[in-house]
Write an enzyme that holds these catalytic residues in place. Structure first.
Site, PDB file in Angstrom:
ATOM      1  N   HIS A 254       0.848  -1.202   0.000  1.00 41.97           N
ATOM      2  CA  HIS A 254       0.000   0.000   0.000  1.00 41.97           C
ATOM      3  C   HIS A 254       0.872   1.236   0.000  1.00 41.97           C
ATOM      4  O   HIS A 254       1.973   1.227   0.539  1.00 41.97           O
ATOM      5  CB  HIS A 254      -0.939   0.031   1.209  1.00 41.97           C
TER       6      HIS A 254
ATOM      7  N   HIS B 238       0.793   5.216   1.275  1.00 41.36           N
ATOM      8  CA  HIS B 238       0.147   6.184   2.154  1.00 41.36           C
ATOM      9  C   HIS B 238       0.159   7.544   1.448  1.00 41.36           C
ATOM     10  O   HIS B 238       1.215   7.961   0.944  1.00 41.36           O
ATOM     11  CB  HIS B 238       0.946   6.369   3.453  1.00 41.36           C
TER      12      HIS B 238
HETATM   13  P1  5GP Z   1       2.159   0.147   7.261  1.00 46.15           P
HETATM   14  O1  5GP Z   1       2.777   0.309   8.622  1.00 46.15           O
HETATM   15  O2  5GP Z   1       2.012  -1.323   6.939  1.00 46.15           O
HETATM   16  O3  5GP Z   1       2.844   0.923   6.191  1.00 46.15           O
HETATM   17  O4  5GP Z   1       0.734   0.812   7.352  1.00 46.15           O
HETATM   18  C1  5GP Z   1      -0.402   0.158   7.771  1.00 46.15           C
HETATM   19  C2  5GP Z   1      -1.420   1.244   8.018  1.00 46.15           C
HETATM   20  O5  5GP Z   1      -2.668   0.625   8.156  1.00 46.15           O
HETATM   21  C3  5GP Z   1      -1.167   2.064   9.295  1.00 46.15           C
HETATM   22  O6  5GP Z   1      -1.011   3.429   8.953  1.00 46.15           O
HETATM   23  C4  5GP Z   1      -2.393   1.798  10.143  1.00 46.15           C
HETATM   24  O7  5GP Z   1      -2.819   2.958  10.822  1.00 46.15           O
HETATM   25  C5  5GP Z   1      -3.408   1.318   9.143  1.00 46.15           C
HETATM   26  N1  5GP Z   1      -4.382   0.379   9.648  1.00 46.15           N
HETATM   27  C6  5GP Z   1      -4.165  -0.637  10.522  1.00 46.15           C
HETATM   28  N2  5GP Z   1      -5.306  -1.327  10.723  1.00 46.15           N
HETATM   29  C7  5GP Z   1      -6.245  -0.722   9.956  1.00 46.15           C
HETATM   30  C8  5GP Z   1      -7.637  -0.988   9.748  1.00 46.15           C
HETATM   31  O8  5GP Z   1      -8.240  -1.904  10.295  1.00 46.15           O
HETATM   32  N3  5GP Z   1      -8.293  -0.170   8.865  1.00 46.15           N
HETATM   33  C9  5GP Z   1      -7.655   0.871   8.235  1.00 46.15           C
HETATM   34  N4  5GP Z   1      -8.380   1.607   7.403  1.00 46.15           N
HETATM   35  N5  5GP Z   1      -6.363   1.146   8.431  1.00 46.15           N
HETATM   36  C10 5GP Z   1      -5.664   0.350   9.277  1.00 46.15           C
END
Ligand code: 5GP
Length: 143
Positions: free
Chosen positions: A106, A108
């Protein structure tokens, strides 16, 4: 190594993609689903998730990358417009050591205003449903 772990179809974004978990969807096309981060680092923090089952950028099939990035840009433009943002921060983390916590690729997208800082990654509290609904509506209206 964590970076090359097999794809886990039970990860939270896979469940959202399958409709098994809810999300504040702002955009969908044949290659991606975009929805609000419920623990935003700033208002309007949006995640763009490819429909392909790839854990991170290194594992994303190269032939699916171009169309995905076109969609990322399309969502980025709507997020910027919705917030009349002065800037836009784009993050993408790979592997636990790289800061990734959900192991489905993903990007951001975080709209930024001059002089306003960001909450740290993983430190944002859960946003209120009222704010998420308002931000979702604003972004949808900006496409
Ligand atoms: P990563 O750390 O993998 O780059 O980002 C994962 C993102 O997913 C984080 O910014 C976190 O806040 C978000 N996130 C975690 N659980 C959920 C969820 O259940 N729903 C949504 N919409 N975002 C989530």
């Amino acid at each position: 190594m964590h970076l090359f772990r097999p794809y886990d179809p039970q990860n939270i974004f896979a469940k959202i993609l399958r409709g098994e978990m809810p999300c504040f969807k702002v955009y969908e096309d044949e290659v991606c689903l975009a929805f609000l981060d419920i623990f935003p680092q700033g208002p309007g923090h949006t995640l763009v998730v490819p429909k392909v089952a790839a854990t991170n950028l290194l594992n994303m099939p190269a032939d699916a990358l171009g169309t995905y990035m076109v969609s990322v840009q399309k969502v980025a433009k709507a997020v910027q417009k919705a917030f009349q943002a002065d800037g836009l921060t784009v993050f993408q983390f790979n592997g636990a050591a790289g800061g990734q916590t959900v192991f489905h690729l993903h990007f951001h997208l975080i709209p930024r205003q001059e002089g306003v800082g960001l909450k740290s990654h993983g430190q944002g509290g859960k946003a209120s449903e009222e704010d998420l609904l308002a931000h979702q509506a604003a972004i949808i209206a900006a496409f």
